[in-house]
Scaffold this motif. Structure first.
Motif, PDB file in Angstrom:
ATOM      1  N   THR A  70       2.246  36.841  -3.363  1.00  0.00           N
ATOM      2  CA  THR A  70       1.458  37.945  -2.802  1.00  0.00           C
ATOM      3  C   THR A  70       1.660  39.261  -3.539  1.00  0.00           C
ATOM      4  OG1 THR A  70       3.175  38.374  -1.170  1.00  0.00           O
ATOM      5  CG2 THR A  70       1.355  36.959  -0.477  1.00  0.00           C
ATOM      6  N   ARG A  71       2.710  39.360  -4.364  1.00  0.00           N
ATOM      7  CA  ARG A  71       2.910  40.574  -5.161  1.00  0.00           C
ATOM      8  C   ARG A  71       3.525  40.180  -6.494  1.00  0.00           C
ATOM      9  NH1 ARG A  71       5.763  44.695  -0.866  1.00  0.00           N
ATOM     10  NH2 ARG A  71       5.280  43.185   0.747  1.00  0.00           N
ATOM     11  N   VAL A  72       3.118  40.858  -7.544  1.00  0.00           N
ATOM     12  CA  VAL A  72       3.739  40.598  -8.854  1.00  0.00           C
ATOM     13  C   VAL A  72       4.128  41.921  -9.495  1.00  0.00           C
ATOM     14  CG1 VAL A  72       2.504  38.428  -9.302  1.00  0.00           C
ATOM     15  CG2 VAL A  72       1.493  40.584 -10.045  1.00  0.00           C
ATOM     16  N   GLY A  73       5.237  41.905 -10.264  1.00  0.00           N
ATOM     17  CA  GLY A  73       5.658  43.086 -11.010  1.00  0.00           C
ATOM     18  C   GLY A  73       4.706  43.361 -12.166  1.00  0.00           C
ATOM     19  N   ALA A  74       4.822  44.564 -12.716  1.00  0.00           N
ATOM     20  CA  ALA A  74       3.866  45.034 -13.732  1.00  0.00           C
ATOM     21  C   ALA A  74       3.851  44.160 -14.985  1.00  0.00           C
ATOM     22  CB  ALA A  74       4.200  46.474 -14.106  1.00  0.00           C
ATOM     23  N   ASP A  75       4.988  43.585 -15.338  1.00  0.00           N
ATOM     24  CA  ASP A  75       5.061  42.822 -16.590  1.00  0.00           C
ATOM     25  C   ASP A  75       5.012  41.306 -16.374  1.00  0.00           C
ATOM     26  OD1 ASP A  75       5.328  45.258 -17.863  1.00  0.00           O
ATOM     27  OD2 ASP A  75       7.530  45.192 -17.745  1.00  0.00           O
ATOM     28  N   VAL A  76       4.650  40.869 -15.176  1.00  0.00           N
ATOM     29  CA  VAL A  76       4.587  39.428 -14.903  1.00  0.00           C
ATOM     30  C   VAL A  76       3.346  38.836 -15.574  1.00  0.00           C
ATOM     31  CG1 VAL A  76       4.212  37.691 -13.090  1.00  0.00           C
ATOM     32  CG2 VAL A  76       5.918  39.505 -12.771  1.00  0.00           C
ATOM     33  N   THR A  77       3.585  37.803 -16.362  1.00  0.00           N
ATOM     34  CA  THR A  77       2.477  37.170 -17.086  1.00  0.00           C
ATOM     35  C   THR A  77       2.209  35.752 -16.600  1.00  0.00           C
ATOM     36  OG1 THR A  77       4.114  36.519 -18.730  1.00  0.00           O
ATOM     37  CG2 THR A  77       2.797  38.479 -19.215  1.00  0.00           C
ATOM     38  N   ALA A  78       3.226  35.115 -16.040  1.00  0.00           N
ATOM     39  CA  ALA A  78       3.113  33.688 -15.735  1.00  0.00           C
ATOM     40  C   ALA A  78       2.483  33.410 -14.362  1.00  0.00           C
ATOM     41  CB  ALA A  78       4.491  33.038 -15.808  1.00  0.00           C
ATOM     42  N   PHE A  79       2.388  34.438 -13.516  1.00  0.00           N
ATOM     43  CA  PHE A  79       1.902  34.223 -12.147  1.00  0.00           C
ATOM     44  C   PHE A  79       0.958  35.337 -11.731  1.00  0.00           C
ATOM     45  CE2 PHE A  79       5.986  32.135 -12.510  1.00  0.00           C
ATOM     46  CZ  PHE A  79       5.698  30.876 -12.014  1.00  0.00           C
ATOM     47  N   ALA A  80       0.063  34.985 -10.822  1.00  0.00           N
ATOM     48  CA  ALA A  80      -0.857  35.977 -10.263  1.00  0.00           C
ATOM     49  C   ALA A  80      -0.843  35.832  -8.743  1.00  0.00           C
ATOM     50  CB  ALA A  80      -2.267  35.730 -10.794  1.00  0.00           C
ATOM     51  N   VAL A  81      -1.297  36.860  -8.071  1.00  0.00           N
ATOM     52  CA  VAL A  81      -1.413  36.810  -6.610  1.00  0.00           C
ATOM     53  C   VAL A  81      -2.286  35.610  -6.229  1.00  0.00           C
ATOM     54  CG1 VAL A  81      -2.380  38.013  -4.602  1.00  0.00           C
ATOM     55  CG2 VAL A  81      -1.028  39.273  -6.296  1.00  0.00           C
ATOM     56  N   GLY A  82      -1.813  34.837  -5.260  1.00  0.00           N
ATOM     57  CA  GLY A  82      -2.564  33.661  -4.822  1.00  0.00           C
ATOM     58  C   GLY A  82      -2.040  32.361  -5.414  1.00  0.00           C
ATOM     59  N   ASP A  83      -1.189  32.457  -6.439  1.00  0.00           N
ATOM     60  CA  ASP A  83      -0.661  31.227  -7.049  1.00  0.00           C
ATOM     61  C   ASP A  83       0.229  30.472  -6.068  1.00  0.00           C
ATOM     62  OD1 ASP A  83      -1.963  31.771  -9.371  1.00  0.00           O
ATOM     63  OD2 ASP A  83      -0.167  32.066 -10.606  1.00  0.00           O
ATOM     64  N   ARG A  84       0.159  29.149  -6.167  1.00  0.00           N
ATOM     65  CA  ARG A  84       1.028  28.269  -5.358  1.00  0.00           C
ATOM     66  C   ARG A  84       2.306  28.041  -6.145  1.00  0.00           C
ATOM     67  NH1 ARG A  84      -0.572  23.268  -4.616  1.00  0.00           N
ATOM     68  NH2 ARG A  84      -0.551  23.113  -2.359  1.00  0.00           N
ATOM     69  N   VAL A  85       3.450  28.384  -5.544  1.00  0.00           N
ATOM     70  CA  VAL A  85       4.704  28.361  -6.297  1.00  0.00           C
ATOM     71  C   VAL A  85       5.851  27.743  -5.502  1.00  0.00           C
ATOM     72  CG1 VAL A  85       4.117  30.373  -7.719  1.00  0.00           C
ATOM     73  CG2 VAL A  85       5.301  30.699  -5.526  1.00  0.00           C
ATOM     74  N   GLY A  86       6.891  27.388  -6.245  1.00  0.00           N
ATOM     75  CA  GLY A  86       8.090  26.847  -5.619  1.00  0.00           C
ATOM     76  C   GLY A  86       9.333  27.354  -6.322  1.00  0.00           C
ATOM     77  N   VAL A  87      10.432  27.397  -5.558  1.00  0.00           N
ATOM     78  CA  VAL A  87      11.736  27.787  -6.099  1.00  0.00           C
ATOM     79  C   VAL A  87      12.768  26.797  -5.585  1.00  0.00           C
ATOM     80  CG1 VAL A  87      13.577  29.506  -5.759  1.00  0.00           C
ATOM     81  CG2 VAL A  87      11.341  30.244  -6.560  1.00  0.00           C
ATOM     82  N   GLY A  88      13.713  26.475  -6.446  1.00  0.00           N
ATOM     83  CA  GLY A  88      14.759  25.522  -6.081  1.00  0.00           C
ATOM     84  C   GLY A  88      16.106  26.194  -5.879  1.00  0.00           C
ATOM     85  N   CYS A  89      17.133  25.631  -6.487  1.00  0.00           N
ATOM     86  CA  CYS A  89      18.513  26.009  -6.159  1.00  0.00           C
ATOM     87  C   CYS A  89      19.006  27.290  -6.801  1.00  0.00           C
ATOM     88  CB  CYS A  89      19.459  24.878  -6.551  1.00  0.00           C
ATOM     89  SG  CYS A  89      19.196  23.386  -5.594  1.00  0.00           S
ATOM     90  N   PHE A  90      18.306  27.775  -7.834  1.00  0.00           N
ATOM     91  CA  PHE A  90      18.815  29.003  -8.462  1.00  0.00           C
ATOM     92  C   PHE A  90      17.654  29.933  -8.805  1.00  0.00           C
ATOM     93  CE2 PHE A  90      18.350  25.671 -11.578  1.00  0.00           C
ATOM     94  CZ  PHE A  90      17.667  26.267 -12.622  1.00  0.00           C
ATOM     95  N   VAL A  91      17.978  31.222  -8.912  1.00  0.00           N
ATOM     96  CA  VAL A  91      16.935  32.249  -9.069  1.00  0.00           C
ATOM     97  C   VAL A  91      17.166  33.160 -10.273  1.00  0.00           C
ATOM     98  CG1 VAL A  91      16.185  32.292  -6.661  1.00  0.00           C
ATOM     99  CG2 VAL A  91      18.159  33.667  -7.357  1.00  0.00           C
ATOM    100  N   ASP A  92      18.238  32.920 -11.024  1.00  0.00           N
ATOM    101  CA  ASP A  92      18.453  33.710 -12.247  1.00  0.00           C
ATOM    102  C   ASP A  92      19.602  33.086 -13.024  1.00  0.00           C
ATOM    103  OD1 ASP A  92      18.060  35.711 -14.114  1.00  0.00           O
ATOM    104  OD2 ASP A  92      18.162  37.343 -12.646  1.00  0.00           O
ATOM    105  N   SER A  93      19.672  33.429 -14.314  1.00  0.00           N
ATOM    106  CA  SER A  93      20.802  33.061 -15.173  1.00  0.00           C
ATOM    107  C   SER A  93      20.689  33.950 -16.398  1.00  0.00           C
ATOM    108  CB  SER A  93      20.761  31.572 -15.535  1.00  0.00           C
ATOM    109  OG  SER A  93      19.676  31.302 -16.407  1.00  0.00           O
ATOM    110  N   CYS A  94      21.546  33.754 -17.407  1.00  0.00           N
ATOM    111  CA  CYS A  94      21.574  34.744 -18.508  1.00  0.00           C
ATOM    112  C   CYS A  94      20.428  34.580 -19.495  1.00  0.00           C
ATOM    113  CB  CYS A  94      22.919  34.674 -19.226  1.00  0.00           C
ATOM    114  SG  CYS A  94      23.034  33.422 -20.534  1.00  0.00           S
ATOM    115  N   ARG A  95      19.857  33.390 -19.599  1.00  0.00           N
ATOM    116  CA  ARG A  95      18.757  33.062 -20.535  1.00  0.00           C
ATOM    117  C   ARG A  95      19.199  32.986 -21.996  1.00  0.00           C
ATOM    118  NH1 ARG A  95      16.884  36.412 -16.645  1.00  0.00           N
ATOM    119  NH2 ARG A  95      14.803  36.219 -15.776  1.00  0.00           N
ATOM    120  N   ALA A  96      20.445  33.311 -22.301  1.00  0.00           N
ATOM    121  CA  ALA A  96      20.866  33.448 -23.709  1.00  0.00           C
ATOM    122  C   ALA A  96      21.939  32.448 -24.141  1.00  0.00           C
ATOM    123  CB  ALA A  96      21.376  34.860 -23.955  1.00  0.00           C
TER     124      ALA A  96
END
Ligand code: NAP
Ligand code: ZN
Ligand code: ZN
Length: 349
Positions: A70-96
Protein backbone atom coordinates in the motif's frame (compact mmCIF):
# COMPACT_ATOMS: atom_id res chain seq x y z
CA UNK A 1 3.94 6.04 11.45
CA UNK A 2 1.10 3.54 10.89
CA UNK A 3 -0.29 1.88 14.00
CA UNK A 4 -1.58 -1.61 13.30
CA UNK A 5 -3.47 -4.24 15.23
CA UNK A 6 -1.47 -7.32 16.15
CA UNK A 7 -1.57 -10.36 18.42
CA UNK A 8 1.14 -10.72 21.03
CA UNK A 9 2.03 -12.99 23.89
CA UNK A 10 3.30 -11.48 27.14
CA UNK A 11 5.22 -14.57 28.20
CA UNK A 12 6.03 -18.19 27.43
CA UNK A 13 2.50 -19.33 28.33
CA UNK A 14 1.44 -18.15 24.85
CA UNK A 15 -1.93 -16.66 25.81
CA UNK A 16 -2.30 -14.31 22.86
CA UNK A 17 -3.97 -10.92 23.25
CA UNK A 18 -4.83 -8.17 20.83
CA UNK A 19 -2.55 -5.17 20.89
CA UNK A 20 -1.39 -2.22 18.78
CA UNK A 21 2.11 -1.88 17.36
CA UNK A 22 3.73 0.94 15.44
CA UNK A 23 5.35 0.34 12.07
CA UNK A 24 7.77 2.82 10.51
CA UNK A 25 6.98 4.83 7.40
CA UNK A 26 8.73 3.11 4.52
CA UNK A 27 12.23 4.49 3.94
CA UNK A 28 13.45 5.17 0.39
CA UNK A 29 13.99 1.48 -0.44
CA UNK A 30 11.23 0.01 1.72
CA UNK A 31 7.68 -1.08 1.08
CA UNK A 32 4.79 -1.17 3.51
CA UNK A 33 2.26 -3.89 2.93
CA UNK A 34 -1.00 -4.89 4.54
CA UNK A 35 -0.64 -8.41 5.88
CA UNK A 36 -3.78 -10.30 4.85
CA UNK A 37 -2.83 -13.77 6.14
CA UNK A 38 -0.08 -15.11 8.38
CA UNK A 39 0.77 -18.78 8.85
CA UNK A 40 1.51 -20.35 12.22
CA UNK A 41 4.81 -22.21 11.92
CA UNK A 42 5.91 -24.61 14.65
CA UNK A 43 9.02 -22.41 14.93
CA UNK A 44 6.74 -19.63 16.19
CA UNK A 45 5.69 -22.00 18.96
CA UNK A 46 9.23 -23.13 19.87
CA UNK A 47 10.29 -19.48 19.98
CA UNK A 48 7.31 -18.07 21.85
CA UNK A 49 7.41 -20.86 24.43
CA UNK A 50 11.10 -20.19 25.03
CA UNK A 51 12.04 -23.71 23.92
CA UNK A 52 15.04 -22.42 21.97
CA UNK A 53 16.21 -20.09 24.73
CA UNK A 54 15.20 -16.80 26.28
CA UNK A 55 13.20 -14.39 24.16
CA UNK A 56 11.98 -10.84 24.79
CA UNK A 57 8.26 -10.25 25.41
CA UNK A 58 5.78 -8.98 24.42
CA UNK A 59 6.35 -11.06 21.30
CA UNK A 60 4.45 -10.80 18.01
CA UNK A 61 5.48 -13.94 16.08
CA UNK A 62 4.80 -14.76 12.42
CA UNK A 63 7.21 -15.32 9.54
CA UNK A 64 4.81 -16.50 6.88
CA UNK A 65 3.23 -13.29 5.62
CA UNK A 66 1.19 -12.58 2.52
CA UNK A 67 -0.51 -9.32 1.59
CA UNK A 68 -0.78 -6.25 -0.61
CA UNK A 69 1.61 -3.30 -0.97
CA UNK A 70 0.00 0.00 0.00
CA UNK A 71 3.01 2.34 0.25
CA UNK A 72 6.42 2.39 -1.38
CA UNK A 73 9.54 4.46 -0.69
CA UNK A 74 10.80 6.95 -3.27
CA UNK A 75 13.55 4.69 -4.62
CA UNK A 76 11.58 1.42 -4.72
CA UNK A 77 11.79 -0.12 -8.17
CA UNK A 78 10.75 -3.73 -7.65
CA UNK A 79 7.25 -3.14 -6.24
CA UNK A 80 4.27 -0.89 -6.78
CA UNK A 81 1.14 -0.17 -4.77
CA UNK A 82 -1.29 -3.05 -5.26
CA UNK A 83 1.37 -5.73 -5.74
CA UNK A 84 0.76 -9.11 -4.10
CA UNK A 85 3.74 -9.85 -1.87
CA UNK A 86 5.11 -12.18 0.76
CA UNK A 87 7.80 -12.12 3.44
CA UNK A 88 9.40 -15.05 5.22
CA UNK A 89 11.79 -15.48 8.12
CA UNK A 90 14.09 -12.52 7.62
CA UNK A 91 13.76 -8.88 6.56
CA UNK A 92 17.33 -7.64 6.09
CA UNK A 93 21.00 -8.66 5.93
CA UNK A 94 24.27 -7.01 4.85
CA UNK A 95 23.98 -7.84 1.09
CA UNK A 96 27.80 -7.78 0.83
CA UNK A 97 29.26 -10.85 2.58
CA UNK A 98 30.04 -14.11 0.82
CA UNK A 99 26.79 -15.71 2.02
CA UNK A 100 24.58 -12.79 1.01
CA UNK A 101 26.20 -12.59 -2.42
CA UNK A 102 25.63 -16.33 -2.86
CA UNK A 103 21.92 -15.87 -2.11
CA UNK A 104 22.08 -17.34 1.41
CA UNK A 105 21.04 -14.19 3.26
CA UNK A 106 19.86 -16.33 6.16
CA UNK A 107 23.52 -17.12 6.87
CA UNK A 108 24.82 -13.54 6.62
CA UNK A 109 28.21 -13.33 8.37
CA UNK A 110 28.35 -9.57 8.80
CA UNK A 111 29.01 -8.33 12.32
CA UNK A 112 27.73 -4.84 11.65
CA UNK A 113 24.60 -5.65 9.63
CA UNK A 114 23.71 -9.33 10.18
CA UNK A 115 20.47 -11.07 9.23
CA UNK A 116 17.46 -9.35 10.80
CA UNK A 117 14.81 -11.94 11.60
CA UNK A 118 11.20 -11.03 11.03
CA UNK A 119 10.51 -11.15 14.77
CA UNK A 120 12.45 -11.68 18.01
CA UNK A 121 15.34 -9.79 16.46
CA UNK A 122 16.61 -6.21 16.39
CA UNK A 123 15.97 -4.16 13.26
CA UNK A 124 18.33 -1.68 11.63
CA UNK A 125 16.35 1.03 13.43
CA UNK A 126 17.54 -0.49 16.72
CA UNK A 127 14.03 -1.55 17.68
CA UNK A 128 12.78 -5.10 18.32
CA UNK A 129 11.20 -6.64 15.24
CA UNK A 130 7.57 -7.78 15.32
CA UNK A 131 6.22 -10.45 13.01
CA UNK A 132 3.28 -11.29 10.86
CA UNK A 133 0.48 -11.71 13.40
CA UNK A 134 -0.22 -8.08 12.54
CA UNK A 135 -2.12 -6.07 9.95
CA UNK A 136 0.92 -4.55 8.24
CA UNK A 137 4.70 -4.41 8.10
CA UNK A 138 7.48 -2.28 6.60
CA UNK A 139 10.26 -4.24 4.87
CA UNK A 140 13.27 -3.50 2.64
CA UNK A 141 12.29 -4.31 -0.95
CA UNK A 142 15.19 -6.76 -1.37
CA UNK A 143 13.61 -9.06 1.23
CA UNK A 144 10.12 -9.15 -0.25
CA UNK A 145 8.88 -11.74 -2.77
CA UNK A 146 6.25 -11.46 -5.48
CA UNK A 147 3.27 -13.79 -5.05
CA UNK A 148 2.22 -15.21 -8.43
CA UNK A 149 -1.40 -14.52 -9.40
CA UNK A 150 -2.19 -18.24 -9.46
CA UNK A 151 -1.60 -18.54 -5.69
CA UNK A 152 -4.32 -17.34 -3.30
CA UNK A 153 -3.00 -15.28 -0.38
CA UNK A 154 -4.01 -17.74 2.32
CA UNK A 155 -2.20 -20.60 0.60
CA UNK A 156 0.84 -18.47 -0.21
CA UNK A 157 1.59 -17.42 3.35
CA UNK A 158 2.80 -20.88 4.54
CA UNK A 159 5.02 -21.23 1.50
CA UNK A 160 7.20 -18.33 2.71
CA UNK A 161 8.67 -20.59 5.40
CA UNK A 162 7.30 -24.14 5.10
CA UNK A 163 7.55 -24.09 1.30
CA UNK A 164 11.12 -22.94 0.96
CA UNK A 165 12.29 -25.02 3.91
CA UNK A 166 11.36 -28.16 1.95
CA UNK A 167 12.06 -26.88 -1.56
CA UNK A 168 15.67 -26.01 -0.79
CA UNK A 169 16.92 -29.38 0.52
CA UNK A 170 14.82 -31.38 -1.95
CA UNK A 171 16.45 -29.48 -4.79
CA UNK A 172 19.93 -29.46 -3.32
CA UNK A 173 19.93 -33.21 -2.69
CA UNK A 174 18.46 -34.15 -6.05
CA UNK A 175 14.83 -35.16 -5.44
CA UNK A 176 13.62 -36.05 -8.92
CA UNK A 177 12.86 -38.89 -11.31
CA UNK A 178 14.30 -42.23 -10.24
CA UNK A 179 14.74 -41.14 -6.59
CA UNK A 180 12.89 -42.62 -3.64
CA UNK A 181 12.28 -39.80 -1.18
CA UNK A 182 10.71 -40.07 2.27
CA UNK A 183 9.20 -37.16 4.15
CA UNK A 184 9.21 -37.80 7.91
CA UNK A 185 6.37 -36.05 9.74
CA UNK A 186 3.40 -34.80 7.74
CA UNK A 187 2.58 -31.51 9.43
CA UNK A 188 2.83 -28.00 8.02
CA UNK A 189 6.25 -28.49 6.48
CA UNK A 190 5.86 -32.17 5.67
CA UNK A 191 2.63 -31.94 3.70
CA UNK A 192 4.15 -29.28 1.43
CA UNK A 193 7.29 -31.40 1.10
CA UNK A 194 5.26 -34.37 -0.12
CA UNK A 195 3.71 -32.23 -2.86
CA UNK A 196 7.02 -30.61 -3.86
CA UNK A 197 8.96 -33.88 -4.05
CA UNK A 198 6.17 -35.47 -6.10
CA UNK A 199 6.08 -32.52 -8.53
CA UNK A 200 9.87 -32.72 -8.81
CA UNK A 201 9.30 -36.22 -10.14
CA UNK A 202 10.45 -38.32 -7.19
CA UNK A 203 8.68 -41.36 -5.77
CA UNK A 204 7.48 -40.10 -2.40
CA UNK A 205 6.89 -42.01 0.81
CA UNK A 206 5.49 -40.54 4.03
CA UNK A 207 6.63 -41.72 7.43
CA UNK A 208 4.23 -40.41 10.07
CA UNK A 209 3.57 -41.30 13.69
CA UNK A 210 0.43 -43.24 12.76
CA UNK A 211 -1.52 -44.17 9.63
CA UNK A 212 -4.26 -41.62 10.44
CA UNK A 213 -3.35 -39.22 7.62
CA UNK A 214 -2.63 -41.86 4.94
CA UNK A 215 -5.43 -40.81 2.58
CA UNK A 216 -4.24 -37.22 2.69
CA UNK A 217 -0.65 -38.28 2.07
CA UNK A 218 -1.63 -40.19 -1.05
CA UNK A 219 -3.72 -37.22 -2.19
CA UNK A 220 -0.68 -34.93 -1.77
CA UNK A 221 1.27 -37.20 -4.11
CA UNK A 222 2.84 -39.94 -1.98
CA UNK A 223 2.87 -43.46 -3.39
CA UNK A 224 3.05 -45.12 0.02
CA UNK A 225 2.64 -44.34 3.70
CA UNK A 226 4.31 -45.83 6.78
CA UNK A 227 3.97 -45.32 10.53
CA UNK A 228 6.66 -45.14 13.18
CA UNK A 229 4.16 -46.98 15.39
CA UNK A 230 4.37 -50.07 13.14
CA UNK A 231 8.06 -51.01 13.24
CA UNK A 232 7.53 -54.29 11.45
CA UNK A 233 6.07 -52.71 8.33
CA UNK A 234 8.47 -49.75 8.52
CA UNK A 235 11.31 -52.30 8.45
CA UNK A 236 10.32 -53.18 4.88
CA UNK A 237 11.84 -49.85 3.86
CA UNK A 238 15.28 -50.82 5.16
CA UNK A 239 18.01 -49.83 2.70
CA UNK A 240 15.58 -48.56 0.04
CA UNK A 241 15.55 -44.76 0.29
CA UNK A 242 17.79 -42.27 -1.54
CA UNK A 243 16.75 -39.25 0.48
CA UNK A 244 14.81 -38.52 3.64
CA UNK A 245 13.78 -35.14 4.98
CA UNK A 246 12.81 -35.06 8.64
CA UNK A 247 10.37 -32.31 9.59
CA UNK A 248 9.76 -33.76 13.05
CA UNK A 249 9.39 -31.17 15.80
CA UNK A 250 10.30 -33.61 18.60
CA UNK A 251 13.42 -35.64 19.35
CA UNK A 252 13.33 -38.96 17.49
CA UNK A 253 15.48 -42.06 16.98
CA UNK A 254 17.84 -41.10 14.16
CA UNK A 255 19.57 -44.51 14.05
CA UNK A 256 16.23 -46.08 13.21
CA UNK A 257 15.68 -43.68 10.32
CA UNK A 258 19.22 -43.95 8.95
CA UNK A 259 18.75 -47.71 8.56
CA UNK A 260 16.12 -47.01 5.92
CA UNK A 261 18.59 -45.25 3.61
CA UNK A 262 20.37 -46.93 0.73
CA UNK A 263 24.17 -46.85 0.96
CA UNK A 264 25.18 -43.28 0.08
CA UNK A 265 21.72 -42.01 1.03
CA UNK A 266 21.07 -38.68 2.70
CA UNK A 267 18.96 -37.78 5.74
CA UNK A 268 18.33 -34.04 5.84
CA UNK A 269 16.98 -32.67 9.08
CA UNK A 270 14.89 -29.51 9.07
CA UNK A 271 12.99 -30.14 12.31
CA UNK A 272 14.25 -28.17 15.30
CA UNK A 273 13.17 -29.93 18.50
CA UNK A 274 13.78 -28.34 21.86
CA UNK A 275 16.11 -31.08 23.10
CA UNK A 276 19.39 -32.48 21.74
CA UNK A 277 19.50 -35.62 19.63
CA UNK A 278 21.96 -38.50 19.78
CA UNK A 279 22.98 -41.09 17.25
CA UNK A 280 25.46 -43.92 16.80
CA UNK A 281 28.11 -42.83 14.33
CA UNK A 282 28.13 -46.36 12.92
CA UNK A 283 24.67 -45.52 11.56
CA UNK A 284 26.49 -43.16 9.19
CA UNK A 285 29.72 -45.06 8.49
CA UNK A 286 27.90 -48.27 7.63
CA UNK A 287 26.82 -47.39 4.08
CA UNK A 288 28.61 -44.03 3.69
CA UNK A 289 25.46 -42.20 4.74
CA UNK A 290 25.07 -38.46 5.04
CA UNK A 291 23.28 -36.58 7.81
CA UNK A 292 22.67 -33.00 6.71
CA UNK A 293 20.76 -29.95 7.90
CA UNK A 294 18.93 -27.22 6.07
CA UNK A 295 17.58 -23.85 7.16
CA UNK A 296 14.89 -22.09 5.10
CA UNK A 297 16.30 -20.59 1.86
CA UNK A 298 17.47 -17.27 0.47
CA UNK A 299 15.30 -14.66 -1.23
CA UNK A 300 16.01 -15.75 -4.82
CA UNK A 301 15.31 -19.37 -3.94
CA UNK A 302 12.11 -18.39 -2.12
CA UNK A 303 10.90 -16.58 -5.25
CA UNK A 304 11.88 -19.60 -7.36
CA UNK A 305 9.86 -21.84 -5.01
CA UNK A 306 6.78 -19.58 -5.23
CA UNK A 307 6.98 -19.65 -9.03
CA UNK A 308 7.41 -23.45 -8.97
CA UNK A 309 4.34 -23.84 -6.73
CA UNK A 310 2.25 -21.60 -8.99
CA UNK A 311 3.35 -23.51 -12.10
CA UNK A 312 2.88 -27.00 -10.64
CA UNK A 313 -0.19 -26.44 -8.48
CA UNK A 314 1.52 -26.96 -5.13
CA UNK A 315 -0.58 -25.41 -2.37
CA UNK A 316 -0.73 -25.91 1.38
CA UNK A 317 -3.97 -27.20 2.85
CA UNK A 318 -4.90 -24.52 5.34
CA UNK A 319 -7.37 -23.87 8.14
CA UNK A 320 -8.23 -20.18 8.38
CA UNK A 321 -8.49 -18.89 11.95
CA UNK A 322 -9.17 -15.61 13.75
CA UNK A 323 -6.83 -13.70 16.03
CA UNK A 324 -8.72 -15.05 19.04
CA UNK A 325 -8.06 -18.62 17.88
CA UNK A 326 -4.25 -18.34 17.99
CA UNK A 327 -3.85 -19.48 21.60
CA UNK A 328 -5.81 -22.70 21.05
CA UNK A 329 -4.17 -23.26 17.68
CA UNK A 330 -0.73 -23.49 19.29
CA UNK A 331 -1.82 -26.45 21.42
CA UNK A 332 -3.44 -28.18 18.45
CA UNK A 333 -0.28 -27.86 16.36
CA UNK A 334 1.78 -29.43 19.15
CA UNK A 335 -0.72 -32.31 19.30
CA UNK A 336 -0.47 -32.82 15.48
CA UNK A 337 -4.14 -31.91 15.12
CA UNK A 338 -3.72 -29.22 12.45
CA UNK A 339 -4.71 -30.02 8.84
CA UNK A 340 -2.21 -28.86 7.78
CA UNK A 341 -1.38 -25.22 8.50
CA UNK A 342 -3.27 -22.68 10.57
CA UNK A 343 -3.39 -19.37 8.74
CA UNK A 344 -4.55 -16.26 10.59
CA UNK A 345 -6.99 -13.97 8.76
CA UNK A 346 -5.82 -10.55 9.96
CA UNK A 347 -9.13 -8.92 9.00
CA UNK A 348 -10.56 -10.63 12.13
CA UNK A 349 -8.38 -8.49 14.42
P1 NAP B 1 4.12 -29.32 12.62
O1 NAP B 1 3.08 -28.85 11.69
O2 NAP B 1 3.82 -29.41 14.08
O3 NAP B 1 4.67 -30.73 12.08
C1 NAP B 1 5.61 -31.47 12.83
C2 NAP B 1 5.34 -32.94 12.63
O4 NAP B 1 6.31 -33.66 13.39
C3 NAP B 1 4.01 -33.43 13.15
O5 NAP B 1 2.94 -33.24 12.29
C4 NAP B 1 4.28 -34.88 13.38
O6 NAP B 1 4.09 -35.57 12.17
C5 NAP B 1 5.76 -34.93 13.69
N1 NAP B 1 5.97 -35.20 15.12
C6 NAP B 1 5.65 -34.41 16.17
N2 NAP B 1 5.99 -35.02 17.32
C7 NAP B 1 6.51 -36.22 16.98
C8 NAP B 1 7.05 -37.32 17.72
N3 NAP B 1 7.11 -37.29 19.06
N4 NAP B 1 7.50 -38.39 17.03
C9 NAP B 1 7.45 -38.43 15.69
N5 NAP B 1 6.94 -37.44 14.94
C10 NAP B 1 6.48 -36.34 15.59
O7 NAP B 1 5.41 -28.35 12.56
P2 NAP B 1 6.06 -27.61 11.29
O8 NAP B 1 5.62 -26.20 11.29
O9 NAP B 1 5.91 -28.45 10.11
O10 NAP B 1 7.60 -27.58 11.74
C11 NAP B 1 8.30 -28.80 11.93
C12 NAP B 1 9.64 -28.55 12.58
O11 NAP B 1 10.49 -27.87 11.65
C13 NAP B 1 9.61 -27.67 13.81
O12 NAP B 1 10.58 -28.16 14.75
C14 NAP B 1 10.03 -26.31 13.29
O13 NAP B 1 10.60 -25.48 14.26
C15 NAP B 1 11.04 -26.70 12.26
N6 NAP B 1 11.27 -25.73 11.19
C16 NAP B 1 12.52 -25.65 10.70
C17 NAP B 1 12.80 -24.81 9.65
C18 NAP B 1 14.17 -24.77 9.08
O14 NAP B 1 14.49 -23.80 8.37
N7 NAP B 1 14.98 -25.77 9.29
C19 NAP B 1 11.79 -24.01 9.12
C20 NAP B 1 10.50 -24.12 9.64
C21 NAP B 1 10.25 -24.99 10.69
P3 NAP B 1 2.86 -36.61 12.00
O15 NAP B 1 1.66 -35.87 12.49
O16 NAP B 1 2.83 -36.90 10.53
O17 NAP B 1 3.18 -37.80 12.81
ZN1 ZN C 1 8.83 -21.25 9.96
ZN1 ZN D 1 25.70 -10.72 4.58
Amino acid sequence: MPDVLAYATADASCQFHRTTITRREPGPTEVYFEVRYAGICHSDIHTARGEWGPVAYPLVPGHELAGVVTRVGADVTAFAVGDRVGVGCFVDSCRACEQCRAGHEQFCTSRDAPTVWTYASVGRDGLPTAGGYSQGITVEQDYVCHIPDALPFEKSAPLLCAGVTLYSPLKRWGAGPGKRVAIIGMGGLGHVGVQLAAKMGAEVIVISQTMAKREDGLRFGASDYYALSDPERLGQLRGTLDLMVSTVSATIDLDRLLRLLKPGGVLVDVGLPEHASTLRLSSLTGGNKVLAGSQIGGIAETQEMLDFCAEHGVAPQVEIITGEDITAAYDKVVRSQVRYRYVIDTSTF
